[in-house]
Design a protein around this motif. Structure first.
Motif: not given
Length: 234
Positions: A164-170
């Motif tokens: 989820i963090t990767l999706k929100n970041s990139y």
């Protein structure tokens, strides 16, 4: 490698001056005169643990990870840096050497300004000082939340949070499902505080449950709501 492309330099100045919009013309001129632009390839160090901090940095383009070496020698990915984000200044104000390392996930462009220039600026421009304090406070809050997640969540919860963090970041690719960053299983494990074998097994279980789909390093988020539920429940 130092980059002298005037278009990239202009983009860097736009990011810096947009973030610090209270700079005077003289302050902008001084920053521009001391601004350097560098390019980094995949897994190339931007700075290393125990180096003396000398510059504040902005990510102009690309993807960067902040890592910390563990007692076993395995790197822990603490957080990721996204374009236009500022980084690499905490250690200077704490009078520390770097406690972490910054590496590029892939081709990245980074702008740097000497901390001596920034230190001088903080004595003359209270608004820039406030913005840096706010940034430090935000990072501290994120670090506190991350510590709780990595120490208290189960394996599935930790890996779900990382995705989820990767999706929100990139973000996602044009299909609206595929993460726009391709990490190795080891990198996902390092980001989620688990062994590579556990990361592989957990990804496989997510795929079996049709929460994600895997194609090599490409990961599609098929059921993002379920992934969020797993992350939140730990």
């Amino acid at each position: 490698m130092t980059n002298t492309d005037p278009d990239i330099r202009r983009k860097a100045e736009e990011i810096i001056f947009g973030m610090w919009d209270t700079l005077t013309e003289d302050e902008r001129k001084e920053i521009s005169e001391h601004l350097t632009i560098e390019e980094f390839q995949k897994n190339e160090y931007i700075y290393k643990e125990l180096e003396i901090p000398k510059c504040i940095k902005w990510l102009i383009s690309g993807k960067v990870k902040i890592c910390k070496s563990g007692v076993t020698g395995r790197d822990q990915i603490l957080r990721t840096i996204v374009p236009s984000e500022i980084f690499s200044f905490r250690a200077y104000f704490a009078n520390d050497d770097y406690l972490t390392s910054a590496l590029s996930f892939g081709h990245s462009v980074v702008a740097s300004v000497p901390m001596t220039i920034i230190d001088k600026l903080l004595h003359t421009n209270i608004q820039v000082c406030r913005k840096l304090i706010k940034q430090l406070a935000i990072e501290l809050g994120k670090a506190d939340s991350r510590t709780v997640s990595l120490t208290q969540k189960h394996i599935r919860g930790r890996l779900a949070e990382s995705l989820i963090t990767l999706k929100n970041s990139y973000g996602l690719e044009e299909d609206g499902y595929t993460l726009s960053i391709y990490l190795s299983r080891e990198e996902l494990a390092n980001m989620s505080n688990m062994t590579t074998s556990n990361a592989i097994r957990t990804l496989s279980s997510f795929a079996t449950d049709k929460i994600i789909a895997i194609d090599g390093r490409k990961i599609k988020l098929i059921n993002e709501e379920e992934l969020k539920r797993i992350s939140e429940n730990g």
